[in-house]
Enzyme design. Structure first.
Site, PDB file in Angstrom:
ATOM      1  CE  LYS A 179      12.343  -3.699  -6.128  1.00  0.00           C
ATOM      2  NZ  LYS A 179      13.055  -4.427  -5.189  1.00  0.00           N
ATOM      3  N   GLY A 232       2.417  -4.673  -2.527  1.00  0.00           N
ATOM      4  CA  GLY A 232       3.278  -4.507  -1.204  1.00  0.00           C
ATOM      5  C   GLY A 232       2.666  -3.396  -0.166  1.00  0.00           C
ATOM      6  CB  SER A 233       4.571  -1.333   2.775  1.00  0.00           C
ATOM      7  OG  SER A 233       5.263  -1.221   2.115  1.00  0.00           O
ATOM      8  CB  THR A 235       4.893   2.380   3.875  1.00  0.00           C
ATOM      9  OG1 THR A 235       4.191   2.473   5.174  1.00  0.00           O
ATOM     10  CG2 THR A 235       5.313   4.138   4.592  1.00  0.00           C
ATOM     11  CB  VAL A 236       6.720   0.835  -0.316  1.00  0.00           C
ATOM     12  CG1 VAL A 236       6.837   1.459  -1.904  1.00  0.00           C
ATOM     13  CG2 VAL A 236       7.453   1.053   0.214  1.00  0.00           C
ATOM     14  N   GLY A 237       3.178   1.788  -1.380  1.00  0.00           N
ATOM     15  CA  GLY A 237       2.797   2.229  -2.513  1.00  0.00           C
ATOM     16  C   GLY A 237       1.940   3.738  -2.649  1.00  0.00           C
ATOM     17  CD  GLU A 254      -5.043  -4.664  -5.916  1.00  0.00           C
ATOM     18  OE1 GLU A 254      -5.525  -4.442  -4.433  1.00  0.00           O
ATOM     19  OE2 GLU A 254      -5.224  -4.315  -6.452  1.00  0.00           O
ATOM     20  CB  CYS A 288      -2.061  -9.251   1.472  1.00  0.00           C
ATOM     21  SG  CYS A 288      -2.602 -10.059  -0.390  1.00  0.00           S
ATOM     22  CD  GLU A 389      -0.450  -5.766   6.034  1.00  0.00           C
ATOM     23  OE1 GLU A 389       0.616  -4.668   5.301  1.00  0.00           O
ATOM     24  OE2 GLU A 389      -0.791  -7.438   5.394  1.00  0.00           O
TER      25      GLU A 389
HETATM   26  P1  NAP Z   1       7.286  -3.255   0.423  1.00  0.00           P
HETATM   27  O1  NAP Z   1       8.813  -3.341   1.406  1.00  0.00           O
HETATM   28  O2  NAP Z   1       6.446  -2.259   0.083  1.00  0.00           O
HETATM   29  O3  NAP Z   1       7.958  -4.048  -1.107  1.00  0.00           O
HETATM   30  C1  NAP Z   1       6.698  -4.277  -1.961  1.00  0.00           C
HETATM   31  C2  NAP Z   1       8.343  -3.716  -3.802  1.00  0.00           C
HETATM   32  O4  NAP Z   1       8.418  -2.079  -3.430  1.00  0.00           O
HETATM   33  C3  NAP Z   1       9.582  -5.012  -2.945  1.00  0.00           C
HETATM   34  O5  NAP Z   1       9.801  -5.110  -4.492  1.00  0.00           O
HETATM   35  C4  NAP Z   1      10.123  -3.398  -2.546  1.00  0.00           C
HETATM   36  O6  NAP Z   1      11.596  -3.813  -2.763  1.00  0.00           O
HETATM   37  C5  NAP Z   1       9.841  -2.056  -3.177  1.00  0.00           C
HETATM   38  N1  NAP Z   1       9.770  -1.010  -2.794  1.00  0.00           N
HETATM   39  C6  NAP Z   1      10.244  -0.771  -1.168  1.00  0.00           C
HETATM   40  N2  NAP Z   1      10.946   0.773  -1.835  1.00  0.00           N
HETATM   41  C7  NAP Z   1      10.410   0.971  -2.898  1.00  0.00           C
HETATM   42  C8  NAP Z   1      10.508   2.377  -2.784  1.00  0.00           C
HETATM   43  N3  NAP Z   1      11.289   3.528  -2.823  1.00  0.00           N
HETATM   44  N4  NAP Z   1      10.497   2.871  -4.328  1.00  0.00           N
HETATM   45  C9  NAP Z   1      10.199   1.855  -5.042  1.00  0.00           C
HETATM   46  N5  NAP Z   1       9.484   0.477  -4.576  1.00  0.00           N
HETATM   47  C10 NAP Z   1      10.219  -0.432  -3.498  1.00  0.00           C
HETATM   48  O7  NAP Z   1       6.460  -4.636   0.858  1.00  0.00           O
HETATM   49  P2  NAP Z   1       6.867  -6.115   1.773  1.00  0.00           P
HETATM   50  O8  NAP Z   1       7.170  -6.083   2.781  1.00  0.00           O
HETATM   51  O9  NAP Z   1       7.684  -7.201   0.378  1.00  0.00           O
HETATM   52  O10 NAP Z   1       5.957  -6.999   1.030  1.00  0.00           O
HETATM   53  C11 NAP Z   1       4.268  -7.198   2.451  1.00  0.00           C
HETATM   54  C12 NAP Z   1       3.505  -6.150   2.089  1.00  0.00           C
HETATM   55  O11 NAP Z   1       2.578  -6.483   0.367  1.00  0.00           O
HETATM   56  C13 NAP Z   1       2.493  -6.129   3.444  1.00  0.00           C
HETATM   57  O12 NAP Z   1       1.951  -4.890   3.926  1.00  0.00           O
HETATM   58  C14 NAP Z   1       1.098  -6.705   2.622  1.00  0.00           C
HETATM   59  O13 NAP Z   1       0.077  -6.158   2.594  1.00  0.00           O
HETATM   60  C15 NAP Z   1       1.576  -6.631   0.753  1.00  0.00           C
HETATM   61  N6  NAP Z   1       1.174  -7.474  -0.101  1.00  0.00           N
HETATM   62  C16 NAP Z   1      -0.469  -7.007  -0.862  1.00  0.00           C
HETATM   63  C17 NAP Z   1      -1.316  -7.905  -1.362  1.00  0.00           C
HETATM   64  C18 NAP Z   1      -2.206  -7.706  -1.989  1.00  0.00           C
HETATM   65  O14 NAP Z   1      -2.301  -8.519  -2.774  1.00  0.00           O
HETATM   66  N7  NAP Z   1      -2.861  -6.911  -1.391  1.00  0.00           N
HETATM   67  C19 NAP Z   1      -0.749  -9.284  -1.848  1.00  0.00           C
HETATM   68  C20 NAP Z   1       1.345  -9.554  -1.519  1.00  0.00           C
HETATM   69  C21 NAP Z   1       1.295  -8.105  -0.290  1.00  0.00           C
HETATM   70  P3  NAP Z   1      13.191  -4.626  -2.356  1.00  0.00           P
HETATM   71  O15 NAP Z   1      11.902  -4.416  -1.437  1.00  0.00           O
HETATM   72  O16 NAP Z   1      13.467  -5.301  -3.594  1.00  0.00           O
HETATM   73  O17 NAP Z   1      13.755  -3.716  -1.353  1.00  0.00           O
END
Ligand code: NAP
Ligand code: MG
Length: 487
Positions: A179, A232-233, A235-237, A254, A288, A389
């Site tokens: 996804k 991802g973030s 919060t969602v993680g 992550e 990130c 962040e």
């Molecule tokens: P995000 O909002 O947490 O989204 C990540 C993924 O989770 C997307 O596919 C999103 O889908 C999905 N998602 C959203 N709500 C969800 C739920 N309730 N249940 C399950 N999945 C859900 O993060 P982002 O804004 O895309 O990415 C930025 C974040 O990623 C930053 O915090 C960054 O630090 C982090 N990041 C971390 C790394 C690492 O390796 N540590 C690498 C890159 C990025 P939709 O967006 O399609 O709604």
């Protein structure tokens, strides 16, 4: 493959492209020009997800029976197809999320290299021989795949992150449902086209687009999904981790970072300035591992600040497709608004704005989600911009007296992903290596460098304490089985 505009991306399920049961779509917008629609992304339903998971579940038995070498051949095929299409994939990425074309090409080339790396892993050892107390018995470990793996990815590396999860999942014998972030699903579809062309057995690799709250949540809750790998973030993680734990699925998270660079009095000034700019502002700060806190020792502070500001003010901001552009727009309007609200917060809480801080007013850039590269000083650890962040091109300068204080400030956040130091003093390097709580510590190098063959992941709240990439990936994507054989 071609760069088409305004096409609706379909789901890839059981080896075929499928429209969703529901007709609703999201328009994927070019952040450099809000009037350009790059493509339409389906808002799929739980029924679509169910079909993908069923297909992956049916495929898993035959896939895990193949030899690692045979699975590796498929990965080599995808790598070659992706390499052939690198320009199309990269251009789609730049138009969909704004990073510059050279960065998008670099990321796609990284995807190719990751696929080849894991293709090779199909021939490497997966266990060890352990002496049994019974001298007539043989004891060893082997590894089993988890089964069906759900992959949930963010928008900031729309090619590399899905691939660094999918490739190890597949080589170790799992089947996959991806996804991708809805924001960059057109780019993810281009990657999926490469997998489709490589001719994997039906159901081994599937992709379903749709909002995180529906398809992401569906993956968390699905009883047939055995493992979930998420980037991802935080919060969602946390939600992913809690949901997976509740039903006993394996999970890997992550998440965010608030990465520091320490610049010591004895640092090579030019190197430190260039690495701070590159680590903090490349990809518009949307990594990130991006540098966001710049902790500078007092004797070098003024010289560092002066050179940093001079160079930041010269950065070329514009459409990532244009050759002269160094920094593109924020990936979306909501990301732009988040960055602007953090800048306001910084000002309110008493940080001093040295450079940037606004959107651009000239008509060309006003069409996109551009924000100026921004530098604050007088930033204190308790301020919001030193703790949360931002995920944008914002640097926070923090002046310290001693290296001890520098390390204390550097560790004074909930995250622990990446950290770097610029120093020529070996004791300072060693203290940093020993005392910095981060999964990646980098000496005289920017915080944002990652090599595919080395473990990647964070400490504290940046990850679930597992590691991705390199040979570390085997830990998540397999389970150890201890075998005892008595003749
Ligand atoms: P995000 O909002 O947490 O989204 C990540 C993924 O989770 C997307 O596919 C999103 O889908 C999905 N998602 C959203 N709500 C969800 C739920 N309730 N249940 C399950 N999945 C859900 O993060 P982002 O804004 O895309 O990415 C930025 C974040 O990623 C930053 O915090 C960054 O630090 C982090 N990041 C971390 C790394 C690492 O390796 N540590 C690498 C890159 C990025 P939709 O967006 O399609 O709604
Ligand atoms: Mg977009």
């Amino acid at each position: 493959m071609s760069v088409q505009t305004a096409v609706t991306c379909l789901n890839f399920i059981n080896g075929e492209w499928h429209p969703s049961e529901q007709e609703a779509v999201d328009a994927s917008i070019n952040p450099a020009n809000r009037n350009e629609v790059v493509g339409y992304v389906q808002k799929s339903t739980i029924q679509d997800l169910d079909k993908a998971v069923e297909a992956a579940n049916r495929a898993k038995k035959a896939w895990r029976k193949l030899s690692g070498a045979a699975r590796g051949e498929y990965l080599y095929k995808v790598a070659n197809i992706l390499e052939k299409n690198i320009n199309i994939v990269a251009e789609t990425m730049t138009r969909e999320m704004g990073k510059t074309l050279p960065e998008a090409k670099g990321e796609t080339a990284r995807g190719v290299a990751i696929l080849r790396y894991y293709a090779g892993e199909g021939l490497r050892k997966i266990g060890e021989n352990i002496p049994s107390t019974d001298s007539e018995a043989l004891m060893f470990t082997t590894r089993s795949p988890l089964g069906v793996v759900g992959v949930i990815t963010p928008w900031n590396f729309p090619v590399a992150i899905p691939i660094w999860k999918i490739a190890p999942a597949l080589i170790y014998g799992n089947t996959v449902v991806l996804k991708p972030a809805q924001e960059t699903a057109v780019t993810a579809s281009k990657v999926m086209e490469c997998f489709a062309e490589a001719g994997f057995p039906s159901g081994v690799i599937n992709m379903v687009t749709g909002p995180g709250s529906v398809i992401g949540q569906g993956i968390i809750d699905h009883p047939t999904i055995d493992g979930i790998t998420f980037t991802g973030s935080d919060t969602v993680g946390k939600r992913v981790g809690q949901g997976a734990l509740a039903r006993g699925a394996k999970y890997q998270l992550e998440m965010g970072g608030k990465n520091p660079v320490i610049v010591a009095n004895d640092a090579d000034l030019d190197l430190a300035v260039d690495a701070t700019i590159s680590g903090g502002l490349k990809s518009t700060g949307q990594k990130c591992t991006a540098t966001s806190r710049v902790i500078v020792q007092q004797d070098i502070y003024e010289a560092f600040k002066e050179r940093l500001i001079e160079k930041v003010n010269q950065l070329q901001v514009g459409d990532g497709l244009q050759a002269e552009t160094w920094m593109g727009p924020c990936a979306s309007e909501s990301q732009l608004n988040t960055v602007l609200s953090y800048i306001e917060k910084g000002k309110e809480e008493g940080a001093t704005l040295l450079s940037g801080g606004n959107r651009y007013e000239n008509p060309e850039l006003a069409q996109g989600f551009y924000v100026q590269p921004t530098v604050f000083e007088d930033v204190k650890s308790e301020m919001t911009i030193a703790q949360e962040e931002i995920f944008g091109p914002v640097l926070a300068l923090m002046k310290v007296e001693t290296m001890e204080e520098a390390l204390e400030v550097a560790n004074d956040v909930k995250f622990g992903l990446s950290a770097s130091i610029f120093t020529t003093n070996i004791s300072s390097m060693l203290s940093f290596i020993n005392e910095m709580d981060a999964g990646l510590v980098r000496i005289n190098a920017e915080s944002a460098g990652v090599e595919l063959q080395a473990p990647f992941g964070g400490m504290k709240q940046s990850s679930s304490h597992s590691r991705e990439q390199g040979q570390a990936a085997i830990e998540f994507f397999t389970s150890i089985k201890t075998v005892f054989v008595k003749g």
